[in-house]
Scaffold this motif. Structure first.
Motif: not given
Lengths: 509, 300
Positions: A99-100, A102-106, A108, A111-114, B166, B168, B172, B186, B188
């Motif tokens: 999670q750390n 990918v934060l900021g460059a996740e 998707r 459906w736009g979910a992570l 769930r 991004p 954030r 990061s 953002v």
């Protein structure tokens, strides 16, 4: 190899008139480890911040692959393939490693979910590709500092940078974690990454880097190949004169026992035993060094001596005065103390230099009080001036806030304050940590002078070479016990290192 | 059985505005904004809903006005606390006082009434019958035929949980609260995330406010939010912002509210029954604190 990044004639002035960088030109090549060394305030960090887009140069240009570039933020720099790992690690302890990263460059999902499955896979792949030993699902709050540093690096690798800037990466590591970091950095170099490495540990610089650029007071002294230089030469370039590295052996036999700890045990607030029957003596005119991997009871030993922790058993004395249950103020009549953490325990950053200089003195020396209860600020300022003169502190006025001083000068004020207490026993906890070469040398010289003046010194240091160059005897702590206590002349770095890791077992012949 | 169904319906009605406000507060809580302005946002929402519905004769316009009004308060919060960097707590207090004063003042200026404004021209938000569920005995009486906003609130729980855990954006959002410098490094901007959280909070509080004035009643009364925004804040802090936890806590609050109304029906003075939800909140706080203490001892 080709010039990958070229910094040309970079000049940066901080208002009103502090020249941080003065016409500095350096070039970095693809696939090299390039160290940038210099004392605190030499401009290393400023130069890297200019390159990274955190600061804008007043003059000069940055060229990437021959084309001039100007980054206006860290994001721009990362997009151009340049990433920086800062000295203080900026991660979210509540999040897992992936999670750390990918934060900021996740990634998707539709459906736009992570897309946590894809994110985890990508992070796992990077970990495997660079041979990092990390679990992507581990919460960052539960992994070591060294592992967190790897996560920071991984964060940049995930963003596909080709240049990594590391700002004093070893400052937060224990000595045992450093070789592993170096091995990983070499692996990154083998993978074609360019590594810019800021440091003032010359041994590390020589061991790791291909080329070294030395800065002094904002100017570039030279860029040299690491293979064709020496520690002494680098130090001379950094400081501008010859630097003493070796300590001087004691000229006389130590005198009477000054400090004695007998069978001291202590527990932490969770009732876990942290100090087990520690017995230790320090004689007049002797430096005793405490070696040990951090977290093996050094912290508790210092706190028990200075009175912040009550020992569960045992006794402490200085020159026959029993201090086992004495108040801290009472102890300070016998003990001079330089704390490990300058900014929190050793001094108050927001108080003035003069206030910091008279702390402890103001309670123990009546001349600081007017009519018993009012502090004599003139006397305090005069005392601060005395500290400045006697200990060569670079400062303008004693009423400035303490934080305005550089690290080396802060430590000089603290050291001066403690030495002027004129106590028979000196407790010094990592007194040279974070200091540049010049200040380190100064502090070490003062220690030797105090020893020669017949004071008893207990020195806690994680720098084994420092212990070997200063201490007359070395005591090794392991899991709260003293597992060895031996004259420095009768042991070796390897043997002490072995005790630090393995405890009391005899070292193999 | 009648009583039980009445109680459950009362519970849902009592819980809905608090739930919406608390979900809004959850966003700002995770984003690391100490936002106490939900009370004011509910009140402005309720006022604007009545205003919009009265002048247009349409509850849709009322709801839109409620959201716009609460968003206006969000924008003020953003202007002060995020752009001008004033203290969040002081900003929140100021906005709550402003909301109370402004709605009372406008009520008197626009409608020339003191206390409460009601008019046949105010159109309420309709109830919705769920096709199949409505036929089911008992279940139908609770799960069907509720006010539209009740269903919106239930869906909002799902939506907020999805957004926060769930997506991004959620990663954030929580990062902004846990460690803003890390998020910044990061790439953002934490301020952007906080602005988004405050806007979401405005939308949800606007819906909650619209429910207050156009849900089961068709009126606006001075101080109509009656501390629900504060209860929402308490709920958010109690469960560390978790939307499911918030749903549970606010349902408990709604139950206390419903029981208060029921007790009023059997002759307990209204002043006492009105206390029920707040007492329930205090009890919840007490239980929570005790449980936390127990955990701490357990760890040692």
């Amino acid at each position: 190899m080709s010039d990958f990044i070229a910094l040309r004639h970079i000049t940066k002035t901080f208002p009103p008139n502090v020249i941080a960088l003065d016409d500095v030109s350096v070039s970095f090549e693809t696939g090299e480890i390039h160290a940038v060394v210099g004392e605190n305030g030499a401009g290393k960090s400023t130069l890297m911040k200019v390159l990274y887009g955190l600061l804008r140069a007043d003059r000069g240009e940055i060229a990437l692959h021959g084309r001039p570039v100007q980054f206006s933020s860290a994001n721009d720099a990362i997009a151009a393939g340049i990433g920086m790992v800062h000295q203080e690690i900026l991660l979210i302890p509540e999040y897992t490693v992936w999670q750390n990263v990918v934060l900021g460059a996740e990634p998707r999902t539709r459906w736009g979910a992570l897309d946590s499955r894809r994110a985890r896979e990508a992070v796992r792949a990077k970990i495997a590709a660079f041979g990092f030993n990390l679990d992507p699902d581990a919460p960052v709050g539960q992994i070591s500092i060294a592992a967190r540093q790897k996560v920071e690096i991984l964060k940049l690798l995930y963003r596909d940078v080709s240049v990594l800037i590391l700002d004093e990466p070893t400052a937060v590591l224990t000595p045992l974690e450093v070789p592993q970091l170096f091995e990983e950095l070499r692996r990154l170099r083998a993978g074609g990454k360019t590594i810019l490495f800021i440091s003032h540990h010359l041994d590390e610089v020589l061991e790791l880097s291909d080329r070294v650029t030395v800065l002094r007071r904002g100017r570039k002294v030279d860029t040299v190949a690491a293979g064709s230089t020496s520690k002494a030469e680098l130090a001379r370039m950094m400081v501008g004169r010859d630097v003493l590295f070796a300590g001087r052996p004691a000229v006389h036999a130590p005198g009477e026992v000054v400090f004695r700890a007998e069978g001291v045990s202590a527990r932490d607030d969770k009732h876990i035993s942290r100090l087990r029957e520690v017995t230790l003596e320090v004689r007049a005119g002797e430096i005793v060094g405490i070696a040990g991997v951090e977290g093996n009871g050094q912290f508790e030993l210092v706190n028990v001596i200075i009175g912040l922790i009550q020992p569960a058993a045992g006794a402490l004395s200085v020159n026959g005065h029993d201090l086992t249950h004495a108040s801290i103020l009472e102890r300070r009549r016998h003990i001079a103390f330089v704390a490990q953490d300058r900014s929190r325990m050793g001094a108050s950053l927001s108080a003035s230099i003069a206030e910091n200089a008279i702390m402890t003195h103001h309670r123990l020396n009546e001349t600081f009080a007017r009519r018993r209860w009012r502090l004599d600020m003139q006397q305090a300022a005069a005392f601060a001036t005395r500290v400045r003169e006697q200990f060569a502190v670079a400062m303008s006025r004693p009423d400035q806030p303490f934080r305005a001083l550089s690290g080396g000068n802060q430590q000089k004020v603290i050291l001066g304050r403690e030495l002027l207490l004129d106590r028979p026993f000196l407790l010094l906890d990592q007194p040279t940590r974070g200091l540049d070469v010049g200040s380190t040398e100064y502090v070490r010289e003062q220690m030797l002078r105090q020893r020669d003046a017949g004071r008893a010194i207990l020195l806690i240091s994680s720098d084994l070479e420092e212990l070997f160059s200063l201490a007359d005897r070395i005591a090794v702590m392991h899991r709260g016990e003293i597992v060895a206590d031996i004259p420095t002349a009768h042991t070796s770095l390897e043997q002490v290192g072995y005790w630090m890791l393995q405890g009391r077992e005899p070292a193999p012949a | 059985m009648r009583i039980a169904i009445g109680l459950l319906n009362g519970m849902l009605a009592g819980a809905t505005p608090v739930l919406l406000a608390a979900l809004g507060g959850a966003f700002t809580f995770y984003a690391g904004v100490f936002n106490i302005a939900m009370e004011g946002m509910l009140l402005v929402g309720a006022f604007c809903a009545a205003l919009g519905s009265f002048f247009s004769g349409s509850w849709v316009v009322g709801v839109v006005c409620a959201i716009a009004g609460a968003l206006g308060l969000s924008l003020l919060f953003i202007l002060f606390a995020i752009v001008l960097k004033t203290d969040e707590f002081v900003t929140g207090i100021a906005l709550n006082l402003f909301a109370a004063g402004a709605t009372t003042y406008l009520l008197r200026q626009l409608f020339g009434v003191r206390g409460a404004f009601t008019d046949a021209g105010i159109q309420a938000i309709p109830r919705v019958d769920i096709p199949i569920v409505a036929q089911a005995p008992l279940v139908g009486e609770v799960f069907s035929g509720q006010n539209l906003i009740v269903y919106v609130a239930a869906l909002a729980v799902l939506g907020c949980a999805w957004l926060i855990f769930r997506t991004p954006f959620g990663l954030r959002l929580r990062a902004a609260g846990y460690n803003a410098p890390s998020l910044e490094s990061s790439g953002v901007r934490p301020a952007h995330v906080r602005v988004a959280a405050l806007l979401l909070c405005g939308v949800l509080c606007g819906l909650g406010g619209a429910f207050l004035s156009l849900g089961y009643v068709r009126l606006f009364a001075e101080g109509m939010s009656a501390g629900r925004g504060w209860i929402a804040l308490a709920a958010v802090i109690l469960v560390n912002g978790n939307p499911w936890g918030i749903a549970l806590i606010t349902l408990l609050f709604g139950l206390a509210d419903g029981m208060g109304l029921f007790a009023q029906g059997v002759g307990v003075p209204a002043q006492f029954t009105g206390m029920a939800p707040y007492i329930a909140t205090l009890i919840a706080l007490f239980v929570y604190a005790r449980r936390k203490q127990g955990q701490r001892v357990g760890q040692a």
